[in-house]
Scaffold this motif. Structure first.
Motif, PDB file in Angstrom:
ATOM      1  N   ARG A  20       0.810  -1.229  -0.143  1.00 45.65           N
ATOM      2  CA  ARG A  20       0.085   0.080   0.083  1.00 45.65           C
ATOM      3  C   ARG A  20       1.122   1.189   0.262  1.00 45.65           C
ATOM      4  NH1 ARG A  20      -4.979  -2.283   3.734  1.00 45.65           N
ATOM      5  NH2 ARG A  20      -6.103  -2.980   2.054  1.00 45.65           N
ATOM      6  N   ASP A  21       2.034   1.409   0.507  1.00 43.09           N
ATOM      7  CA  ASP A  21       2.777   2.393   0.795  1.00 43.09           C
ATOM      8  C   ASP A  21       3.526   2.552  -0.544  1.00 43.09           C
ATOM      9  OD1 ASP A  21       4.554   4.483   2.078  1.00 43.09           O
ATOM     10  OD2 ASP A  21       6.121   2.950   1.523  1.00 43.09           O
ATOM     11  N   LEU A  22       3.641   1.571  -1.248  1.00 44.97           N
ATOM     12  CA  LEU A  22       4.273   1.495  -2.590  1.00 44.97           C
ATOM     13  C   LEU A  22       3.302   2.123  -3.732  1.00 44.97           C
ATOM     14  CD1 LEU A  22       6.582   0.971  -4.693  1.00 44.97           C
ATOM     15  CD2 LEU A  22       5.961  -1.402  -4.668  1.00 44.97           C
ATOM     16  N   MET A  23       2.023   1.761  -3.378  1.00 47.12           N
ATOM     17  CA  MET A  23       1.151   2.255  -4.431  1.00 47.12           C
ATOM     18  C   MET A  23       1.063   3.696  -4.082  1.00 47.12           C
ATOM     19  SD  MET A  23      -1.722  -1.071  -5.129  1.00 47.12           S
ATOM     20  CE  MET A  23      -1.871  -1.367  -3.518  1.00 47.12           C
ATOM     21  N   PHE A  24       0.844   4.230  -2.766  1.00 43.21           N
ATOM     22  CA  PHE A  24       0.631   5.544  -2.412  1.00 43.21           C
ATOM     23  C   PHE A  24       1.905   6.617  -2.898  1.00 43.21           C
ATOM     24  CE2 PHE A  24       1.673   8.929   0.331  1.00 43.21           C
ATOM     25  CZ  PHE A  24       0.609   9.659   0.152  1.00 43.21           C
ATOM     26  N   ARG A  25       2.921   6.037  -2.991  1.00 41.38           N
ATOM     27  CA  ARG A  25       4.166   6.733  -3.432  1.00 41.38           C
ATOM     28  C   ARG A  25       4.058   6.822  -5.133  1.00 41.38           C
ATOM     29  NH1 ARG A  25       8.725   3.060  -1.046  1.00 41.38           N
ATOM     30  NH2 ARG A  25       9.940   4.376  -2.663  1.00 41.38           N
ATOM     31  N   LEU A  26       3.513   5.646  -5.642  1.00 44.64           N
ATOM     32  CA  LEU A  26       3.506   5.719  -7.331  1.00 44.64           C
ATOM     33  C   LEU A  26       2.692   6.900  -7.455  1.00 44.64           C
ATOM     34  CD1 LEU A  26       4.227   3.999  -9.805  1.00 44.64           C
ATOM     35  CD2 LEU A  26       1.825   2.591  -9.350  1.00 44.64           C
ATOM     36  N   LYS A  27       1.319   6.783  -6.749  1.00 43.38           N
ATOM     37  CA  LYS A  27       0.192   7.670  -7.049  1.00 43.38           C
ATOM     38  C   LYS A  27       0.668   9.333  -7.026  1.00 43.38           C
ATOM     39  CE  LYS A  27      -4.421   8.978  -5.300  1.00 43.38           C
ATOM     40  NZ  LYS A  27      -5.409   8.509  -4.686  1.00 43.38           N
ATOM     41  N   ALA A  28       1.618   9.376  -6.041  1.00 44.38           N
ATOM     42  CA  ALA A  28       2.141  10.758  -5.765  1.00 44.38           C
ATOM     43  C   ALA A  28       3.114  11.084  -6.392  1.00 44.38           C
ATOM     44  CB  ALA A  28       2.671  10.870  -4.112  1.00 44.38           C
ATOM     45  N   LEU A  29       3.679  10.377  -7.209  1.00 44.58           N
ATOM     46  CA  LEU A  29       4.982  10.727  -8.224  1.00 44.58           C
ATOM     47  C   LEU A  29       4.695  12.032  -9.002  1.00 44.58           C
ATOM     48  CD1 LEU A  29       6.670   7.599  -9.245  1.00 44.58           C
ATOM     49  CD2 LEU A  29       7.612   9.045  -7.801  1.00 44.58           C
ATOM     50  N   SER A  30       3.704  11.670  -9.923  1.00 39.85           N
ATOM     51  CA  SER A  30       3.372  12.942 -10.910  1.00 39.85           C
ATOM     52  C   SER A  30       3.091  14.254 -10.289  1.00 39.85           C
ATOM     53  CB  SER A  30       2.185  12.476 -11.758  1.00 39.85           C
ATOM     54  OG  SER A  30       1.879  13.487 -12.913  1.00 39.85           O
ATOM     55  N   PRO A  31       2.139  14.420  -9.236  1.00 43.29           N
ATOM     56  CA  PRO A  31       1.968  15.732  -8.619  1.00 43.29           C
ATOM     57  C   PRO A  31       3.327  16.321  -7.835  1.00 43.29           C
ATOM     58  CG  PRO A  31       0.239  14.301  -8.166  1.00 43.29           C
ATOM     59  CD  PRO A  31       1.372  13.255  -8.658  1.00 43.29           C
ATOM     60  N   ARG A  32       4.099  15.176  -7.191  1.00 42.09           N
ATOM     61  CA  ARG A  32       5.206  15.634  -6.521  1.00 42.09           C
ATOM     62  C   ARG A  32       6.299  16.386  -7.239  1.00 42.09           C
ATOM     63  NH1 ARG A  32       7.854  11.042  -2.840  1.00 42.09           N
ATOM     64  NH2 ARG A  32       5.739  11.482  -1.697  1.00 42.09           N
ATOM     65  N   TYR A  33       6.477  15.602  -8.628  1.00 41.55           N
ATOM     66  CA  TYR A  33       7.622  16.162  -9.206  1.00 41.55           C
ATOM     67  C   TYR A  33       7.108  16.895 -10.538  1.00 41.55           C
ATOM     68  CZ  TYR A  33      10.375  13.189  -6.756  1.00 41.55           C
ATOM     69  OH  TYR A  33      11.056  12.486  -5.279  1.00 41.55           O
ATOM     70  N   HIS A  34       5.720  17.347 -10.655  1.00 40.45           N
ATOM     71  CA  HIS A  34       5.334  18.232 -11.652  1.00 40.45           C
ATOM     72  C   HIS A  34       5.529  17.522 -12.955  1.00 40.45           C
ATOM     73  CE1 HIS A  34       4.249  20.926  -8.191  1.00 40.45           C
ATOM     74  NE2 HIS A  34       5.774  20.768  -8.020  1.00 40.45           N
ATOM     75  N   PHE A  35       5.410  16.526 -13.409  1.00 40.70           N
ATOM     76  CA  PHE A  35       5.408  15.873 -14.769  1.00 40.70           C
ATOM     77  C   PHE A  35       4.864  16.759 -15.821  1.00 40.70           C
ATOM     78  CE2 PHE A  35       5.881  11.334 -13.403  1.00 40.70           C
ATOM     79  CZ  PHE A  35       7.070  11.419 -12.612  1.00 40.70           C
ATOM     80  N   SER A  36       5.534  17.039 -16.875  1.00 41.62           N
ATOM     81  CA  SER A  36       4.693  17.334 -17.937  1.00 41.62           C
ATOM     82  C   SER A  36       3.703  16.673 -18.559  1.00 41.62           C
ATOM     83  CB  SER A  36       5.893  17.858 -19.351  1.00 41.62           C
ATOM     84  OG  SER A  36       6.416  16.466 -19.505  1.00 41.62           O
ATOM     85  N   PRO A  37       2.646  17.198 -19.238  1.00 42.41           N
ATOM     86  CA  PRO A  37       1.680  16.563 -19.854  1.00 42.41           C
ATOM     87  C   PRO A  37       2.206  15.211 -20.640  1.00 42.41           C
ATOM     88  CG  PRO A  37       1.336  18.841 -20.163  1.00 42.41           C
ATOM     89  CD  PRO A  37       2.554  18.461 -19.790  1.00 42.41           C
ATOM     90  N   GLN A  38       3.235  15.236 -21.395  1.00 44.29           N
ATOM     91  CA  GLN A  38       3.749  14.161 -22.104  1.00 44.29           C
ATOM     92  C   GLN A  38       4.492  13.013 -21.083  1.00 44.29           C
ATOM     93  OE1 GLN A  38       4.522  17.181 -22.596  1.00 44.29           O
ATOM     94  NE2 GLN A  38       3.627  17.848 -24.709  1.00 44.29           N
ATOM     95  N   ASP A  39       5.098  13.612 -20.182  1.00 40.62           N
ATOM     96  CA  ASP A  39       5.818  12.600 -19.115  1.00 40.62           C
ATOM     97  C   ASP A  39       4.596  11.860 -18.095  1.00 40.62           C
ATOM     98  OD1 ASP A  39       8.159  13.119 -20.134  1.00 40.62           O
ATOM     99  OD2 ASP A  39       8.700  14.640 -18.596  1.00 40.62           O
ATOM    100  N   GLU A  40       3.717  12.647 -17.852  1.00 39.07           N
ATOM    101  CA  GLU A  40       2.703  12.106 -17.072  1.00 39.07           C
ATOM    102  C   GLU A  40       1.783  11.172 -17.860  1.00 39.07           C
ATOM    103  OE1 GLU A  40      -1.491  13.149 -14.494  1.00 39.07           O
ATOM    104  OE2 GLU A  40       0.241  14.777 -14.806  1.00 39.07           O
ATOM    105  N   ALA A  41       1.560  11.232 -19.288  1.00 39.31           N
ATOM    106  CA  ALA A  41       0.812  10.404 -20.077  1.00 39.31           C
ATOM    107  C   ALA A  41       1.655   9.016 -20.253  1.00 39.31           C
ATOM    108  CB  ALA A  41       0.683  10.923 -21.554  1.00 39.31           C
ATOM    109  N   LEU A  42       3.031   9.137 -20.266  1.00 35.41           N
ATOM    110  CA  LEU A  42       3.905   8.117 -20.301  1.00 35.41           C
ATOM    111  C   LEU A  42       3.961   7.212 -19.084  1.00 35.41           C
ATOM    112  CD1 LEU A  42       6.002   6.434 -21.792  1.00 35.41           C
ATOM    113  CD2 LEU A  42       7.887   7.865 -20.879  1.00 35.41           C
ATOM    114  N   PHE A  43       3.961   8.012 -17.967  1.00 33.45           N
ATOM    115  CA  PHE A  43       4.052   7.495 -16.630  1.00 33.45           C
ATOM    116  C   PHE A  43       2.874   6.745 -16.275  1.00 33.45           C
ATOM    117  CE2 PHE A  43       2.275   8.324 -12.475  1.00 33.45           C
ATOM    118  CZ  PHE A  43       2.826   7.612 -11.573  1.00 33.45           C
ATOM    119  N   LEU A  44       1.646   7.263 -16.601  1.00 32.44           N
ATOM    120  CA  LEU A  44       0.182   6.737 -16.218  1.00 32.44           C
ATOM    121  C   LEU A  44       0.059   5.482 -17.025  1.00 32.44           C
ATOM    122  CD1 LEU A  44      -1.792   9.691 -16.102  1.00 32.44           C
ATOM    123  CD2 LEU A  44      -1.487   8.380 -14.306  1.00 32.44           C
TER     124      LEU A  44
END
Length: 221
Positions: A20-44
């Motif tokens: 659960r901690d791992l999934m929480f950290r996964l979910k928080a990656l994009s907001p925490r590091y302010h991914f660009s739209p292209q990077d967020e699409a790839l990450f998701l």
């Protein structure tokens, strides 16, 4: 001898907490590091296979913990319920599914020698080979639960909701599509939230069944 149900519960609960901690950290990656739209699409897109791997890893780990605790009981063959006995025999003796050919006599000798030793053992060491078929969908999940004589999970645990569809047609389908290079797949943040919520729910359901089975000694004949 580690036969205290609380030890089993604590170890599986600890594993769930880490996942659960791992999934929480996964979910928080994009907001925490302010991914660009292209990077967020790839990450998701690639976040769903990660969530699936967390789910399949949980199944492997939780059942291996359960098997280890059962083996601590030093159960005799005559003590163990037939579903677990069949699971063990099919895991350790694949010859029952593909019998050695007639021209390979030595393979038959090895098979029957090993099988004879199996029935002479004082305490059975249940095989820890948990066959997930690399696709822990709904039917595979219930097949594994049935192998260990545990309560299966309902397809529709509540009205207007199919747990089977959520697992098979959502999480597993997206994971397989991404893994097979389907570039047309578009995953939204809501999909990641849904996948994490699903895995959290499934881990709880599986844990309850393992815990109940151990307490009620469903492993006995």
């Amino acid at each position: 001898m580690a036969t205290d149900p609380t030890l089993l519960e604590q170890e599986i609960m600890s594993d769930i907490s880490e996942r659960r901690d791992l999934m929480f950290r996964l979910k928080a990656l994009s907001p925490r590091y302010h991914f660009s739209p292209q990077d967020e699409a790839l990450f998701l897109n690639y976040s769903i296979p990660i969530v699936y791997s967390i789910w399949e890893g949980f199944i492997q780990t939780s059942f291996q913990i359960y098997i280890r605790e059962l083996n601590e009981l030093n159960l005799k063959i005559s003590d163990i319920c037939y579903p677990i006995l069949i699971y063990h025999i099919e895991s350790e003796f694949p010859q029952f599914k593909q019998y050695p050919k007639k021209d390979k006599q030595n393979n038959k000798v090895i098979f029957f020698d090993k099988f004879g030793q199996f029935y002479q053992c004082n305490a059975l060491r249940i095989s820890s080979k948990v066959n997930t078929e690399s696709n822990v969908g709904f039917n595979v999940l219930n097949r594994i639960l049935t192998d260990f004589n545990l309560e299966t999970i309902l397809t529709h645990p509540e009205p207007n909701y199919s747990l089977q569809d959520d697992l098979d047609k959502f999480l597993l389908k997206i994971r397989n599509d991404v893994a097979h290079g389907q570039n047309s797949i578009v995953v939204h943040r809501e999909d990641l939230d849904r996948a994490i919520k699903l895995v959290n729910r499934l881990m709880d359901l599986v844990f309850e069944r393992i815990k109940t089975g151990f307490i009620n000694k469903s492993y006995l004949r």
